[in-house]
Design an enzyme around this catalytic site. Sequence first.
Site, PDB file in Angstrom:
ATOM      1  N   LYS A  33     -14.102  23.333   1.493  1.00  0.00           N
ATOM      2  CA  LYS A  33     -12.710  23.076   1.147  1.00  0.00           C
ATOM      3  C   LYS A  33     -12.570  23.062  -0.375  1.00  0.00           C
ATOM      4  O   LYS A  33     -13.406  22.485  -1.076  1.00  0.00           O
ATOM      5  CB  LYS A  33     -12.283  21.697   1.699  1.00  0.00           C
ATOM      6  CG  LYS A  33     -10.781  21.451   1.720  1.00  0.00           C
ATOM      7  CD  LYS A  33     -10.131  22.143   2.901  1.00  0.00           C
ATOM      8  CE  LYS A  33      -8.729  21.608   3.171  1.00  0.00           C
ATOM      9  NZ  LYS A  33      -8.080  22.320   4.297  1.00  0.00           N
ATOM     10  N   THR A  43     -12.551  21.367   7.807  1.00  0.00           N
ATOM     11  CA  THR A  43     -12.392  21.192   6.363  1.00  0.00           C
ATOM     12  C   THR A  43     -11.296  20.185   6.037  1.00  0.00           C
ATOM     13  O   THR A  43     -11.336  19.534   4.991  1.00  0.00           O
ATOM     14  CB  THR A  43     -12.093  22.538   5.671  1.00  0.00           C
ATOM     15  OG1 THR A  43     -10.865  23.079   6.159  1.00  0.00           O
ATOM     16  CG2 THR A  43     -13.226  23.527   5.912  1.00  0.00           C
ATOM     17  N   ASP A  44     -10.333  20.024   6.939  1.00  0.00           N
ATOM     18  CA  ASP A  44      -9.324  18.986   6.726  1.00  0.00           C
ATOM     19  C   ASP A  44      -9.964  17.605   6.792  1.00  0.00           C
ATOM     20  O   ASP A  44      -9.585  16.694   6.042  1.00  0.00           O
ATOM     21  CB  ASP A  44      -8.207  19.108   7.764  1.00  0.00           C
ATOM     22  CG  ASP A  44      -7.056  18.150   7.493  1.00  0.00           C
ATOM     23  OD1 ASP A  44      -6.362  18.342   6.471  1.00  0.00           O
ATOM     24  OD2 ASP A  44      -6.871  17.203   8.281  1.00  0.00           O
ATOM     25  N   PHE A  72     -15.967  39.437 -39.385  1.00  0.00           N
ATOM     26  CA  PHE A  72     -16.750  40.303 -38.497  1.00  0.00           C
ATOM     27  C   PHE A  72     -16.931  41.641 -39.212  1.00  0.00           C
ATOM     28  O   PHE A  72     -15.979  42.409 -39.377  1.00  0.00           O
ATOM     29  CB  PHE A  72     -16.062  40.500 -37.155  1.00  0.00           C
ATOM     30  CG  PHE A  72     -16.891  41.260 -36.149  1.00  0.00           C
ATOM     31  CD1 PHE A  72     -18.170  40.837 -35.834  1.00  0.00           C
ATOM     32  CD2 PHE A  72     -16.402  42.404 -35.542  1.00  0.00           C
ATOM     33  CE1 PHE A  72     -18.955  41.532 -34.917  1.00  0.00           C
ATOM     34  CE2 PHE A  72     -17.177  43.106 -34.613  1.00  0.00           C
ATOM     35  CZ  PHE A  72     -18.447  42.670 -34.304  1.00  0.00           C
ATOM     36  N   ARG A 103     -10.644  36.316 -41.468  1.00  0.00           N
ATOM     37  CA  ARG A 103      -9.643  36.532 -40.427  1.00  0.00           C
ATOM     38  C   ARG A 103      -9.388  35.229 -39.687  1.00  0.00           C
ATOM     39  O   ARG A 103     -10.233  34.319 -39.697  1.00  0.00           O
ATOM     40  CB  ARG A 103     -10.139  37.568 -39.424  1.00  0.00           C
ATOM     41  CG  ARG A 103     -11.396  37.108 -38.666  1.00  0.00           C
ATOM     42  CD  ARG A 103     -11.771  38.023 -37.520  1.00  0.00           C
ATOM     43  NE  ARG A 103     -12.991  37.567 -36.860  1.00  0.00           N
ATOM     44  CZ  ARG A 103     -13.471  38.083 -35.728  1.00  0.00           C
ATOM     45  NH1 ARG A 103     -12.830  39.077 -35.138  1.00  0.00           N
ATOM     46  NH2 ARG A 103     -14.582  37.611 -35.194  1.00  0.00           N
TER      47      ARG A 103
END
Length: 326
Positions: A11, A71-72, A182, A199
């Site tokens: 779940k 899953t609940d 860079f 930059r």
Amino acid sequence: MSKERVMYYGKGDVLVYRTFGEPMKGIAKIPESAFTGDDNVIFAHNIKIAVQGEQFLASFTEGDNTKVVATDSMKNFILRHAAEFDGDTTEGFLEFVSRRFLETYPQMTGIILTGDRIPFLGLQVPGASGLTDSGLVYRYSHNDHPTATLEIVRSEDGEADIVSHRCGLADLQLIKVKGSGFANFVRDEYTTLPETYDRPLFIYLDIHWKYSDVEDSLSTDSGKYVPAEQIRDIAHTMFHEKNSPSIQNLIYYIGLRILERFPQLAEVQFESNNRTWETVVEHVPGSEGRVYTEPRPPYGFQGFSMTQEDLAAARSGDKTLVQSEG
């Protein structure tokens, strides 16, 4: 190629809002951060659970659900047990719930549980001596957040052992308005990107780490718990300090600082994404400002991991390393 079968179910998006949890205390202060704990008034998480076990095979091959925990029901299990948790960390909560699952359902042999902390920021209100913390009103934050994943497996002797873990800080977004560059990269017939030595640099960053002893992640009792908030503050401090020639070099120095501050960590790993703005106006008259817009895709990314051995190697060289203040 592995022949081991992949088989799990579970779940996701189990939203758990626990109020007035155990306060996080005993966090050692570091020079880069003011964070020393959390009141945990709202101890909230988005949980994802996956369970494993050979007895679930019949549900896939024969449609036999007699061993299947809905899953609940898993969702309700997590929510109910949140009331019983008396710890103070996300990792501790994941371990607590995982062990409860294995104790309750013998057909489960392994649990993988991920928890994303849902951050709520405290607000201030007027008081007798000026602004003071409300303690009642909080603001939901869409910024970076702690995250953790634990995998716990039932051994042959019936014990539940943590076989892997990963702690982290997710969705950190940082912009440095100048002081990054860079240049000196490969230039050939495919190159259109200009070199730059100053930059703005906008990065998305996920940082994950592992402890030498996973027990140190489960609570603050040992004094070795590493809060994601301090990792965050180290990241932006190094971003401020370093005039980095690349994102790769930036995350390397962030890693060195993290490993120096926290020798209890065995590894730190980075996943970074370059979202640097595109320049529209180079010069604003009477100002050092410029005008930018959002970058167009695709985006560059980097992945890098470091261990304490990397810190030792850097220390043994002639490099200027992290400052050892504090």
